[in-house]
Write a protein that holds these residues in place. Structure first.
Motif, PDB file in Angstrom:
ATOM      1  N   ALA A   1       0.853  -1.186   0.159  1.00 34.30           N
ATOM      2  CA  ALA A   1       0.069   0.039  -0.064  1.00 34.30           C
ATOM      3  C   ALA A   1       0.998   1.133  -0.006  1.00 34.30           C
TER       4      ALA A   1
ATOM      5  N   GLU B   1      -6.550  -7.382  -9.674  1.00 29.94           N
ATOM      6  CA  GLU B   1      -7.062  -6.508  -8.525  1.00 29.94           C
ATOM      7  C   GLU B   1      -5.900  -5.825  -8.238  1.00 29.94           C
ATOM      8  N   LYS B   2      -4.620  -6.443  -8.017  1.00 28.30           N
ATOM      9  CA  LYS B   2      -3.593  -5.794  -7.542  1.00 28.30           C
ATOM     10  C   LYS B   2      -2.999  -4.653  -8.360  1.00 28.30           C
TER      11      LYS B   2
ATOM     12  N   ASP C   1      -4.679  -3.122 -10.785  1.00 27.08           N
ATOM     13  CA  ASP C   1      -5.663  -2.029 -10.667  1.00 27.08           C
ATOM     14  C   ASP C   1      -5.407  -1.195  -9.667  1.00 27.08           C
ATOM     15  N   ARG C   2      -5.241  -1.546  -8.490  1.00 22.99           N
ATOM     16  CA  ARG C   2      -4.802  -0.935  -7.234  1.00 22.99           C
ATOM     17  C   ARG C   2      -3.397   0.002  -7.328  1.00 22.99           C
TER      18      ARG C   2
ATOM     19  N   ASP D   1      -4.128   2.794  -9.971  1.00 21.32           N
ATOM     20  CA  ASP D   1      -5.064   3.885  -9.422  1.00 21.32           C
ATOM     21  C   ASP D   1      -4.395   4.560  -8.366  1.00 21.32           C
TER      22      ASP D   1
ATOM     23  N   THR E   1      -3.574   3.256  -5.553  1.00 22.36           N
ATOM     24  CA  THR E   1      -3.508   3.016  -3.956  1.00 22.36           C
ATOM     25  C   THR E   1      -2.575   2.037  -3.597  1.00 22.36           C
ATOM     26  N   ASP E   2      -1.993   1.242  -4.479  1.00 22.39           N
ATOM     27  CA  ASP E   2      -0.779   0.403  -4.256  1.00 22.39           C
ATOM     28  C   ASP E   2       0.273   0.856  -4.953  1.00 22.39           C
TER      29      ASP E   2
END
Length: 198
Positions: free
Chosen positions: A105, A145-146, A148-149, A152, A154-155
């Motif tokens: 994160a 999912e990772k 995408d994070r 964007d 987030t990660d």
């Protein structure tokens, strides 16, 4: 008697004046010696500072110049090409490094302490010399999912580690590295903490 007394008094006065002059001369010499010592100490300190500055100016400085990632594709390993450069004025000897990658994160970018790697392959880096270090992010860490994070913001993908080297005077130096992925530019930039050179 009076003449003898006068002569005696004159001799005593002259002796007292001579003693006082001698004391004044001794004090003046002491002050001059103290001033000379103070000046010599100041000159020595200036010389030491100048020597340290020249040593810092002439020594090697090894660090990460750039990190070039391959395309970020979900589920696929991500290859990172790390360019390491000696930006100093003298050769860096026994250059060795340990670099790792991680996905975390953005808010949690604490970098662990990395021990020196004495068994790693060692190279010599001449002034302005470079070498490439390849690091791969495991594809299992890059699920849809990772990724995408990561995209964007987030990660993030972290590159962190430590470079060790010595200068021509056999003094040891190290560079700690922390770089993070910037999704908008598709490149890596320095973390707010974790980059130190000594």
């Amino acid at each position: 008697y009076t003449q003898a007394k006068r002569s005696s008094d004159a001799v005593q006065r002259q002796a007292a004046a001579s003693e006082k002059a001698l004391q004044s001369l001794s004090e003046l010499i002491r002050q001059n010696v103290d001033a000379a010592n103070t000046q010599a100490n100041a000159v020595q300190k200036i010389a030491e500072v100048a020597t340290r500055q020249q040593t810092a100016f002439d020594r090697p400085w090894v660090g990460v110049e750039s990190v070039t990632p391959a395309a970020l594709i979900p589920g696929q390993p991500l290859a990172l090409k790390v360019l390491i450069r000696n930006s100093g004025r003298t050769p860096a000897l026994d250059v060795r490094g340990t670099l790792y990658s991680a996905v975390s994160a953005v808010a949690d970018t604490a970098v662990p302490n990395i021990p020196a790697c004495d068994s790693c392959t060692q190279v010599v880096l001449l002034p302005s010399g470079v070498f490439n270090y390849d690091v791969t992010v495991n594809g299992d860490l890059l699920s849809k999912e990772k990724t995408d994070r990561i995209k964007d913001g987030t990660d993030t993908i972290l590159l962190f580690g430590r470079l060790e080297y010595t200068d021509i005077a056999a003094a040891a130096h190290s560079t700690t590295v922390c770089m993070k992925y910037a999704p908008k530019s598709g490149s890596f930039g320095a973390c707010a903490r974790g980059n130190e050179l000594n």
